[in-house]
Design a protein around this motif. Structure first.
Motif, PDB file in Angstrom:
ATOM      1  N   ALA A 285      34.166  36.779  40.542  1.00  0.00           N
ATOM      2  CA  ALA A 285      34.469  35.376  40.491  1.00  0.00           C
ATOM      3  C   ALA A 285      34.366  34.443  41.563  1.00  0.00           C
ATOM      4  O   ALA A 285      33.731  33.510  41.529  1.00  0.00           O
ATOM      5  CB  ALA A 285      35.904  35.142  39.480  1.00  0.00           C
ATOM      6  N   ARG A 286      34.729  35.167  42.706  1.00  0.00           N
ATOM      7  CA  ARG A 286      34.538  34.316  44.015  1.00  0.00           C
ATOM      8  C   ARG A 286      33.327  34.036  44.309  1.00  0.00           C
ATOM      9  O   ARG A 286      32.655  33.020  44.937  1.00  0.00           O
ATOM     10  CB  ARG A 286      35.604  34.970  45.067  1.00  0.00           C
ATOM     11  CG  ARG A 286      37.123  34.864  45.011  1.00  0.00           C
ATOM     12  CD  ARG A 286      37.679  35.088  46.263  1.00  0.00           C
ATOM     13  NE  ARG A 286      37.256  36.442  47.020  1.00  0.00           N
ATOM     14  CZ  ARG A 286      37.393  37.557  46.629  1.00  0.00           C
ATOM     15  NH1 ARG A 286      38.533  37.755  46.063  1.00  0.00           N
ATOM     16  NH2 ARG A 286      37.071  38.708  47.615  1.00  0.00           N
ATOM     17  N   ILE A 287      32.443  35.142  44.125  1.00  0.00           N
ATOM     18  CA  ILE A 287      31.118  35.285  44.442  1.00  0.00           C
ATOM     19  C   ILE A 287      30.148  34.269  43.706  1.00  0.00           C
ATOM     20  O   ILE A 287      29.472  33.387  44.171  1.00  0.00           O
ATOM     21  CB  ILE A 287      30.195  36.394  44.238  1.00  0.00           C
ATOM     22  CG1 ILE A 287      31.041  37.670  45.245  1.00  0.00           C
ATOM     23  CG2 ILE A 287      28.656  36.587  44.300  1.00  0.00           C
ATOM     24  CD1 ILE A 287      30.499  38.854  44.738  1.00  0.00           C
ATOM     25  N   ALA A 288      30.621  34.147  42.328  1.00  0.00           N
ATOM     26  CA  ALA A 288      29.903  33.109  41.722  1.00  0.00           C
ATOM     27  C   ALA A 288      30.404  31.604  41.853  1.00  0.00           C
ATOM     28  O   ALA A 288      29.611  30.722  41.888  1.00  0.00           O
ATOM     29  CB  ALA A 288      30.504  33.332  40.012  1.00  0.00           C
ATOM     30  N   ALA A 289      31.736  31.487  42.214  1.00  0.00           N
ATOM     31  CA  ALA A 289      32.164  30.156  42.650  1.00  0.00           C
ATOM     32  C   ALA A 289      31.493  29.518  43.957  1.00  0.00           C
ATOM     33  O   ALA A 289      31.075  28.538  44.127  1.00  0.00           O
ATOM     34  CB  ALA A 289      33.707  30.272  42.840  1.00  0.00           C
ATOM     35  N   ALA A 290      31.129  30.642  44.816  1.00  0.00           N
ATOM     36  CA  ALA A 290      30.569  30.422  46.276  1.00  0.00           C
ATOM     37  C   ALA A 290      29.201  29.792  45.754  1.00  0.00           C
ATOM     38  O   ALA A 290      28.614  29.213  46.553  1.00  0.00           O
ATOM     39  CB  ALA A 290      30.580  31.497  46.907  1.00  0.00           C
TER      40      ALA A 290
END
Length: 294
Positions: A285-290
């Motif tokens: 989820a953090r990668i997609a948000a980045a």
């Protein structure tokens, strides 16, 4: 989607579950020959279906959605506890027969619906929103059906599914496990899942060549992220498409280049030399948000 019939069941039922003889007799009368194409392995053991219902931890107030009810073995066990069941059945012969079976055997006062449809095509169900998902899922479509139910019915609080043992292991696996992969991460987006027991082949007819497992799940909030579910799942799919590669390499096509993948990974506080099997759903989820923020 075709709705076969809805009714409040008020005849004088026997209150009995289907025996192995009942299942075979019904199949013979209907001219049903279980097919591998539809993944038809009917449960012929009353103890097994009652066990599934116990694991599901249902109450009378639950509205249960069941996929692939077949001849009704599990359906009848569900109606021993829950007051309402909606069954989704792809086989028109089975769907047409099921209301009569339920009417003859279910306890008075219960409510039942059959929806004639492929479960992957169902976007709505008749009556109140479902609160539990309980099913003996065909092996060949178990994961997409489970994820579809999660995605389309926010009201589901939990339930239990019976699936091939290997599939059960994948659904409940955690980061670092050899069975951890796309089904594990996507299931974790929706729910906490755990193995709730094994089921031997002889409880089915025809007898499959593999063991089955019960997976119980409880709905959880999705990870907090600015990315959409679709964006997160795209990262997951890319990471496991080449699971032997590092994330820097595996996500290169998704990100546009290896260098861009590394930039996004570092922005998400994820080490680029890791592999997808080492990350949890929150990491993805953090990668997609980045990616969305840069």
């Amino acid at each position: 989607m075709a709705r076969v019939r809805q009714e409040a069941l008020t005849p004088e039922p026997s209150g009995s579950l289907l025996t192995g003889r009942d299942v075979r007799d019904l199949a013979e009368r209907l001219g049903i020959r279980p097919t591998k194409t539809l993944g038809q392995n009917f449960v012929v053991d009353a103890n097994t279906v009652r066990r599934i219902v116990r694991v599901a931890d249902l109450t009378a107030d639950d509205v249960v959605v069941e996929v692939g009810p077949g001849l009704g073995s599990l359906t009848l066990a569900l109606l021993e506890v829950a007051d309402r069941v909606v069954a989704v059945e792809i086989d028109p012969v089975l769907a047409a027969e099921l209301p009569a079976t339920v009417a003859a055997r279910a306890r008075p006062g219960t409510s039942f619906d059959v929806v004639l449809s492929d479960a992957l095509d169902v976007t709505e169900l008749p009556g109140p929103a479902p609160t539990a998902f309980v099913a003996n899922l065909p092996y060949n479509v178990a994961v997409p059906v489970l994820l579809t139910m999660f995605a389309r019915f926010d009201s589901l609080r939990g339930g239990v599914v019976m699936v091939q043992s290997e599939v059960a292991d994948r659904l409940v696996a955690g980061p670092g496990s050899r069975t951890y992969g796309v089904p594990s991460v996507k299931t974790a987006w929706y729910a906490h899942a755990h193995r709730a027991g094994s089921v031997p082949p002889p409880v089915f007819w025809p007898v499959p060549r593999v063991d089955s497992g019960l997976v119980a799940f409880t709905r959880r909030p999705a990870p907090r992220t600015s990315a959409t579910r679709e964006e997160v799942f795209a990262v997951v799919d890319a990471a496991f498409a080449q699971r032997r590669k590092t994330l820097r390499a595996a996500l290169a096509t998704w990100a546009g280049s290896p260098a861009r993948a590394e930039e996004l990974l570092r922005a998400a506080d994820v080490e680029p030399s890791l592999r997808g099997e080492q990350l949890g759903v929150e990491d993805f989820a953090r990668i997609a948000a980045a990616a969305g923020e840069s």
